[in-house]
Design a protein around this motif. Structure first.
Motif, PDB file in Angstrom:
ATOM      1  N   ASP A   1     -23.649  15.886  19.481  1.00 17.73           N
ATOM      2  CA  ASP A   1     -22.650  15.756  20.534  1.00 17.73           C
ATOM      3  C   ASP A   1     -23.026  14.641  21.510  1.00 17.73           C
ATOM      4  O   ASP A   1     -22.185  13.806  21.877  1.00 17.73           O
ATOM      5  CB  ASP A   1     -22.420  17.083  21.273  1.00 17.73           C
ATOM      6  N   TYR A   2     -24.299  14.601  21.937  1.00 15.98           N
ATOM      7  CA  TYR A   2     -24.761  13.509  22.800  1.00 15.98           C
ATOM      8  C   TYR A   2     -24.558  12.158  22.109  1.00 15.98           C
ATOM      9  O   TYR A   2     -24.108  11.181  22.718  1.00 15.98           O
ATOM     10  CB  TYR A   2     -26.243  13.691  23.138  1.00 15.98           C
TER      11      TYR A   2
ATOM     12  N   TYR B   1     -21.980  24.227  30.746  1.00 18.00           N
ATOM     13  CA  TYR B   1     -21.903  23.112  29.803  1.00 18.00           C
ATOM     14  C   TYR B   1     -20.696  22.232  30.125  1.00 18.00           C
ATOM     15  O   TYR B   1     -19.707  22.692  30.691  1.00 18.00           O
ATOM     16  CB  TYR B   1     -21.788  23.620  28.360  1.00 18.00           C
TER      17      TYR B   1
ATOM     18  N   ARG C   1     -25.045  30.211  29.498  1.00 16.72           N
ATOM     19  CA  ARG C   1     -26.088  29.224  29.196  1.00 16.72           C
ATOM     20  C   ARG C   1     -27.220  29.855  28.394  1.00 16.72           C
ATOM     21  O   ARG C   1     -27.632  30.992  28.652  1.00 16.72           O
ATOM     22  CB  ARG C   1     -26.652  28.652  30.500  1.00 16.72           C
TER      23      ARG C   1
ATOM     24  N   ASN D   1     -34.064  21.839  18.624  1.00 24.54           N
ATOM     25  CA  ASN D   1     -33.437  20.997  19.653  1.00 24.54           C
ATOM     26  C   ASN D   1     -33.987  19.575  19.726  1.00 24.54           C
ATOM     27  O   ASN D   1     -33.257  18.640  20.036  1.00 24.54           O
ATOM     28  CB  ASN D   1     -33.515  21.636  21.044  1.00 24.54           C
TER      29      ASN D   1
ATOM     30  N   ASN E   1     -19.372  21.888  23.574  1.00 21.41           N
ATOM     31  CA  ASN E   1     -18.682  23.190  23.621  1.00 21.41           C
ATOM     32  C   ASN E   1     -17.173  23.061  23.527  1.00 21.41           C
ATOM     33  O   ASN E   1     -16.522  23.787  22.776  1.00 21.41           O
ATOM     34  CB  ASN E   1     -19.061  23.935  24.903  1.00 21.41           C
TER      35      ASN E   1
ATOM     36  N   GLU F   1     -25.655  17.336  35.812  1.00 23.94           N
ATOM     37  CA  GLU F   1     -24.376  17.989  35.537  1.00 23.94           C
ATOM     38  C   GLU F   1     -23.246  17.342  36.327  1.00 23.94           C
ATOM     39  O   GLU F   1     -23.407  17.059  37.522  1.00 23.94           O
ATOM     40  CB  GLU F   1     -24.463  19.475  35.905  1.00 23.94           C
TER      41      GLU F   1
ATOM     42  N   ASN G   1     -21.766  17.785  26.311  1.00 24.43           N
ATOM     43  CA  ASN G   1     -22.075  18.983  25.541  1.00 24.43           C
ATOM     44  C   ASN G   1     -20.861  19.271  24.658  1.00 24.43           C
ATOM     45  O   ASN G   1     -19.725  19.122  25.097  1.00 24.43           O
ATOM     46  CB  ASN G   1     -22.324  20.183  26.459  1.00 24.43           C
TER      47      ASN G   1
END
Length: 275
Positions: free
Chosen positions: A184-185, A134, A210, A237, A159, A143, A157
């Motif tokens: 978060d996005y 993440y 993950r 989600n 986290n 990523e 993300n």
């Protein structure tokens, strides 16, 4: 002295939460930095609050309703912190994420090197494979893997994310319209619309495994009624209502409508999609 409000929310993951706090309090801090933790206990029945009080009496434990989930729980932690003190930074931290000893130092260093107000997204990897799990992502959702350099991102993300007071005051908090995912996005994209940049850490600053499985509504082996219930669960989600709000806000009505329809099509005919 500069201050950081560390924000967490939890629900019946006592061991994860305690391990996360243990790693957090072992982090090295610059001499001019102090942290204060705000943890939302969202209806835990496994003794999380009691265990946290016993081990870390300075943690501010906030009782949730039991139906806040991640985004609304983090919103409550953030709102509570802002009332308690005028913090210089707010640090989002998932309770399944273990920060490295130099994790906070790296976050602050990236923010300092950027020489402007930026949103700093912490990259974390798997303790088993060492691979990216993440962190920051590009607009195409690729990523952004740490390479020792400052790298810009378009999505985050949640986290581990460091938000400065300047950005918090300008943008506000996580939008509580989203119960669990997407917030978060949404926050990262909102930051960019305000002209702020997002930068990832130059190295991994913690570990988090993950979640590899897709939501239940994606699988043909799950009975149809259960697929529908899973889709409309806060943990699905891509809850159609909230995903539509998110996409309409950032990508426009046509994209939002397209995916609103395709999500329901996938629930009806999940075998048409390849995993």
């Amino acid at each position: 002295m500069k201050t950081i409000a560390v924000l967490l929310t939890c629900h019946n993951r006592k061991t994860f939460t305690l391990n996360c706090l243990d790693a957090l309090y072992k982090c090295q801090l610059p001499d001019n930095i102090a942290i204060q933790v705000f943890l939302v206990d969202d209806g835990c029945t496994d003794g999380t609050s009691e265990a946290v009080h016993e081990a870390y009496e300075k943690v501010n434990v906030i009782q949730g309703t039991g139906s806040l989930y991640w985004n609304r729980g983090m919103h409550l932690a953030w709102a509570t912190a802002r009332v308690a003190h005028d913090f210089d930074y707010y640090l989002w931290l998932n309770d399944d994420t273990l920060l490295s000893n130099e994790g906070i130092i790296e976050l602050l260093s990236v923010e300092s090197y950027a020489n402007e107000a930026v949103l700093v997204c912490g990259a974390v990897n798997s303790s088993k494979t060492g691979e990216f799990t993440y962190g920051g992502r590009s607009l195409s959702d690729a990523e952004v893997v740490p390479n020792g350099q400052l790298q810009y991102c378009a999505k985050i993300n949640g986290n581990v994310v460091l938000v400065s007071k300047q950005i918090s005051n300008a943008i506000g908090l996580l939008d509580p319209i989203f119960p669990h995912a997407i917030g978060d996005y949404d926050y990262g994209l909102r930051a960019m619309t305000y002209g702020y940049k997002i930068i990832t850490t130059r190295k991994y600053i913690g570990v988090c495994e993950r979640n590899c499985s897709l939501p239940k509504w994606c699988y043909s082996k799950i009975p149809f009624i259960k697929r529908v219930k899973a889709l409309y669960s806060p943990l699905g989600n891509s809850h159609p209502k909230y995903f539509f709000i998110f996409e309409n806000r950032h990508y426009g009505l046509s994209i939002a409508l397209k995916h609103f329809l395709s999500i329901h099509l996938r629930v009806l005919f999940p075998w048409l999609w390849k995993f």
